[in-house]
Design a protein around this motif. Structure first.
Motif, PDB file in Angstrom:
ATOM      1  N   MET A 100       0.564  -1.268  -0.031  1.00 44.43           N
ATOM      2  CA  MET A 100      -0.018   0.017  -0.076  1.00 44.43           C
ATOM      3  C   MET A 100       0.696   1.267   0.237  1.00 44.43           C
ATOM      4  O   MET A 100       0.331   2.335  -0.301  1.00 44.43           O
ATOM      5  CB  MET A 100      -1.061   0.105   1.301  1.00 44.43           C
ATOM      6  CG  MET A 100      -2.092  -1.114   0.985  1.00 44.43           C
ATOM      7  SD  MET A 100      -3.022  -1.066  -0.366  1.00 44.43           S
ATOM      8  CE  MET A 100      -3.872   0.498  -0.306  1.00 44.43           C
ATOM      9  N   GLY A 101       1.865   1.227   0.550  1.00 47.01           N
ATOM     10  CA  GLY A 101       2.803   2.466   0.434  1.00 47.01           C
ATOM     11  C   GLY A 101       2.250   3.562   1.501  1.00 47.01           C
ATOM     12  O   GLY A 101       2.056   3.359   2.688  1.00 47.01           O
ATOM     13  N   ALA A 102       2.225   4.789   0.947  1.00 48.36           N
ATOM     14  CA  ALA A 102       1.938   5.808   1.917  1.00 48.36           C
ATOM     15  C   ALA A 102       0.649   5.724   2.838  1.00 48.36           C
ATOM     16  O   ALA A 102       0.811   6.194   4.123  1.00 48.36           O
ATOM     17  CB  ALA A 102       1.733   7.023   1.145  1.00 48.36           C
ATOM     18  N   LYS A 103      -0.353   5.280   2.424  1.00 51.50           N
ATOM     19  CA  LYS A 103      -1.563   5.184   3.162  1.00 51.50           C
ATOM     20  C   LYS A 103      -1.441   4.365   4.486  1.00 51.50           C
ATOM     21  O   LYS A 103      -1.965   4.391   5.376  1.00 51.50           O
ATOM     22  CB  LYS A 103      -2.646   4.521   2.277  1.00 51.50           C
ATOM     23  CG  LYS A 103      -3.957   4.360   2.975  1.00 51.50           C
ATOM     24  CD  LYS A 103      -5.183   3.746   1.886  1.00 51.50           C
ATOM     25  CE  LYS A 103      -6.264   3.474   2.873  1.00 51.50           C
ATOM     26  NZ  LYS A 103      -7.323   3.090   1.837  1.00 51.50           N
ATOM     27  N   TYR A 104      -0.524   3.386   4.630  1.00 50.80           N
ATOM     28  CA  TYR A 104      -0.211   2.506   5.422  1.00 50.80           C
ATOM     29  C   TYR A 104       1.079   2.693   6.207  1.00 50.80           C
ATOM     30  O   TYR A 104       1.333   1.988   7.089  1.00 50.80           O
ATOM     31  CB  TYR A 104      -0.209   0.963   5.353  1.00 50.80           C
ATOM     32  CG  TYR A 104      -1.485   0.188   4.863  1.00 50.80           C
ATOM     33  CD1 TYR A 104      -2.722   1.003   5.013  1.00 50.80           C
ATOM     34  CD2 TYR A 104      -1.360  -1.076   4.688  1.00 50.80           C
ATOM     35  CE1 TYR A 104      -4.084   0.558   4.627  1.00 50.80           C
ATOM     36  CE2 TYR A 104      -2.740  -1.514   4.319  1.00 50.80           C
ATOM     37  CZ  TYR A 104      -4.073  -1.007   4.735  1.00 50.80           C
ATOM     38  OH  TYR A 104      -5.379  -1.532   4.381  1.00 50.80           O
TER      39      TYR A 104
ATOM     40  N   ILE B 293       6.725  -2.950  -1.007  1.00 52.81           N
ATOM     41  CA  ILE B 293       7.071  -3.455  -2.367  1.00 52.81           C
ATOM     42  C   ILE B 293       5.878  -2.976  -3.484  1.00 52.81           C
ATOM     43  O   ILE B 293       5.683  -3.508  -4.665  1.00 52.81           O
ATOM     44  CB  ILE B 293       6.969  -5.079  -2.528  1.00 52.81           C
ATOM     45  CG1 ILE B 293       5.586  -5.630  -1.995  1.00 52.81           C
ATOM     46  CG2 ILE B 293       7.900  -5.461  -1.803  1.00 52.81           C
ATOM     47  CD1 ILE B 293       5.254  -6.975  -2.190  1.00 52.81           C
ATOM     48  N   GLY B 294       4.896  -2.100  -2.945  1.00 48.88           N
ATOM     49  CA  GLY B 294       3.762  -1.615  -3.743  1.00 48.88           C
ATOM     50  C   GLY B 294       3.488  -0.124  -3.203  1.00 48.88           C
ATOM     51  O   GLY B 294       3.543   0.316  -2.256  1.00 48.88           O
ATOM     52  N   LEU B 295       2.657   0.765  -4.112  1.00 48.24           N
ATOM     53  CA  LEU B 295       2.419   1.949  -3.676  1.00 48.24           C
ATOM     54  C   LEU B 295       0.907   2.234  -4.237  1.00 48.24           C
ATOM     55  O   LEU B 295       0.433   3.391  -4.579  1.00 48.24           O
ATOM     56  CB  LEU B 295       3.129   3.092  -4.536  1.00 48.24           C
ATOM     57  CG  LEU B 295       4.484   2.854  -4.240  1.00 48.24           C
ATOM     58  CD1 LEU B 295       5.375   3.967  -5.253  1.00 48.24           C
ATOM     59  CD2 LEU B 295       5.042   3.400  -2.866  1.00 48.24           C
ATOM     60  N   GLN B 296      -0.187   1.029  -3.786  1.00 42.12           N
ATOM     61  CA  GLN B 296      -1.369   1.237  -4.259  1.00 42.12           C
ATOM     62  C   GLN B 296      -2.086   2.354  -3.355  1.00 42.12           C
ATOM     63  O   GLN B 296      -3.247   2.701  -3.914  1.00 42.12           O
ATOM     64  CB  GLN B 296      -2.119  -0.121  -3.988  1.00 42.12           C
ATOM     65  CG  GLN B 296      -1.558  -1.037  -5.106  1.00 42.12           C
ATOM     66  CD  GLN B 296      -2.139  -2.508  -4.937  1.00 42.12           C
ATOM     67  OE1 GLN B 296      -3.263  -2.566  -4.656  1.00 42.12           O
ATOM     68  NE2 GLN B 296      -1.544  -3.620  -5.021  1.00 42.12           N
TER      69      GLN B 296
ATOM     70  N   GLU C 283       4.119  10.716   5.603  1.00 43.25           N
ATOM     71  CA  GLU C 283       4.820  11.137   6.594  1.00 43.25           C
ATOM     72  C   GLU C 283       5.508  10.104   7.413  1.00 43.25           C
ATOM     73  O   GLU C 283       4.729   9.482   8.107  1.00 43.25           O
ATOM     74  CB  GLU C 283       4.032  12.153   7.383  1.00 43.25           C
ATOM     75  CG  GLU C 283       4.991  12.806   8.501  1.00 43.25           C
ATOM     76  CD  GLU C 283       4.341  13.879   8.951  1.00 43.25           C
ATOM     77  OE1 GLU C 283       4.050  13.939  10.330  1.00 43.25           O
ATOM     78  OE2 GLU C 283       3.680  14.951   8.470  1.00 43.25           O
ATOM     79  N   LEU C 284       6.701   9.866   7.743  1.00 38.65           N
ATOM     80  CA  LEU C 284       7.376   8.961   8.552  1.00 38.65           C
ATOM     81  C   LEU C 284       7.703   9.359   9.982  1.00 38.65           C
ATOM     82  O   LEU C 284       8.579  10.435  10.101  1.00 38.65           O
ATOM     83  CB  LEU C 284       8.495   8.324   7.996  1.00 38.65           C
ATOM     84  CG  LEU C 284       9.335   7.059   8.598  1.00 38.65           C
ATOM     85  CD1 LEU C 284       8.516   5.857   8.996  1.00 38.65           C
ATOM     86  CD2 LEU C 284      10.783   6.715   7.736  1.00 38.65           C
ATOM     87  N   ASN C 285       7.232   8.817  11.049  1.00 39.60           N
ATOM     88  CA  ASN C 285       7.779   9.261  12.352  1.00 39.60           C
ATOM     89  C   ASN C 285       9.409   8.329  12.747  1.00 39.60           C
ATOM     90  O   ASN C 285       9.017   7.430  13.272  1.00 39.60           O
ATOM     91  CB  ASN C 285       6.653   8.814  13.113  1.00 39.60           C
ATOM     92  CG  ASN C 285       6.956   9.232  14.485  1.00 39.60           C
ATOM     93  OD1 ASN C 285       8.122   9.693  15.146  1.00 39.60           O
ATOM     94  ND2 ASN C 285       5.764   9.281  15.590  1.00 39.60           N
ATOM     95  N   LEU C 286      10.015   9.410  12.364  1.00 40.74           N
ATOM     96  CA  LEU C 286      11.305   8.794  12.588  1.00 40.74           C
ATOM     97  C   LEU C 286      11.397   8.469  14.512  1.00 40.74           C
ATOM     98  O   LEU C 286      12.498   7.466  14.653  1.00 40.74           O
ATOM     99  CB  LEU C 286      12.569   9.760  12.258  1.00 40.74           C
ATOM    100  CG  LEU C 286      12.477   9.827  10.758  1.00 40.74           C
ATOM    101  CD1 LEU C 286      13.686  10.906  10.469  1.00 40.74           C
ATOM    102  CD2 LEU C 286      12.889   8.423   9.952  1.00 40.74           C
TER     103      LEU C 286
END
Length: 326
Positions: free
Chosen positions: A216-220, A237-240, A246-249
């Motif tokens: 899913m990529g960004a959504k998940y 492995i996908g961007l559906q 936004e990534l919480n480092l």
């Protein structure tokens, strides 16, 4: 020969069965007479004009096929004309013939029919490279697979169970989840009705998933990080669900976790050959032994590739959709 061409990007009707020149195997390549090809999301994106083949690859869609070797190019050893094979491709599977680097060939596994073998190369190489070669899933760990009823998902469930992992899946609806359970999935999550983070944490006593295979990529992204265990590994492995998130480092640091993102199609031939060799060593014996099998939803004639794309886009299938020649 004939192949499925894409004169102009568009809907499934953009796929045109046409006469095209025969491919000629170059140095280190073999010519495969195609028996069947599988439909993948990448083929849909290529048809829509969003995912062009790598430089030098066939312009026709199709990232995996099965068939028989029709000719050997210069410098090829270890294979013979007439051998039954399946192959990982950069393109060209939707055709009666395709030229393939010899390092991307696999023998048809024992106990698998020639046409059904077309369902194996892309999913086996994708899952093995990401879940095992990159994310190092170990026995006793928990693997979360998004899209458990997809081609990738059905292979990931089986390989996870074969190595002794606990497998959680997300899928849409009870019917798909039931099919995932038949393949060995332990934790069944209906993403339409349940929050996968809550369900994974509940099923693991708050520990989380050691490895997550995500399409899913960004959504998940945020929820995947929350669902990870300490020292967890997220493989995208996908961007559906989109490409930018936004990534919480801080959360990633606290968990000492890792995020990787890979694609298979654009890798150099040498990297693909390494992955294919690993799949032949580790996955093929599991298939021959009956512990892992191809999951095929339906088979259609190659000339009806448009219908195969409609089936995939409707997401009502479980496993792979195959296109057969002849």
């Amino acid at each position: 020969m004939h192949a499925i061409t894409i004169p102009e990007p568009g809907g499934p009707e953009a796929l045109v069965w046409a006469e095209v020149p025969d491919p000629v195997p170059g140095e280190g390549e073999v010519l495969v007479e195609v028996a069947a090809a599988a439909v993948n999301r990448a083929d849909v994106l290529q048809r829509q004009g969003f995912y062009n083949p790598p430089p030098g690859a066939s312009p026709y869609p199709g990232l995996e096929c099965s068939g028989r070797i029709a000719a050997l190019g210069p410098g090829v050893s270890g294979w013979s004309v007439g051998d039954e094979v399946c192959a990982l491709l950069s393109g060209g599977g939707y055709a009666e013939k395709v030229a393939v680097p010899a390092g991307q060939l696999l023998p048809v596994p024992e106990g698998v029919e020639l046409a059904q073998a077309a369902a194996l190369p892309e999913v086996a190489c994708t899952v093995w490279s990401n879940v095992f070669m990159v994310s190092h899933l170990r026995p006793g760990e928990t693997l979360l697979v998004h899209g458990g009823a997809s081609g990738i998902g059905t292979m990931a469930i089986q390989l996870g169970k074969a190595v002794g992992a606990r497998v959680a899946v997300t899928a849409g609806g009870p019917d798909k989840l039931a099919r995932c359970a038949e393949l060995g999935a332990d934790i069944l999550i209906d993403y339409r009705e349940q929050d996968f983070v809550d369900e994974v944490l509940k099923a693991t006593d708050g520990v989380g998933a050691d490895v997550i295979l995500d399409i899913m990529g960004a959504k998940y992204l945020d929820r995947n990080v929350r669902a990870l265990a300490v020292n967890g590994r997220l493989a995208v492995i996908g961007l559906q669900g989109g490409a930018k998130g936004e990534l919480n480092l801080g959360a990633l640091l606290t968990k000492r976790a890792a995020v990787t993102a890979t694609s298979l199609r654009g890798r150099p031939a040498s990297e693909k050959a390494t992955i294919v060799a690993a799949v032949r060593e580790h996955v093929w014996p599991l298939i021959a032994g009956g512990r892992v099998r191809p999951v095929v939803d339906r088979t259609l004639p190659l000339a009806d590739a448009a219908e195969g794309h409609r089936v995939l886009e409707a997401s009502g299938h479980v496993g792979k959709v195959l296109l057969t020649v002849g």
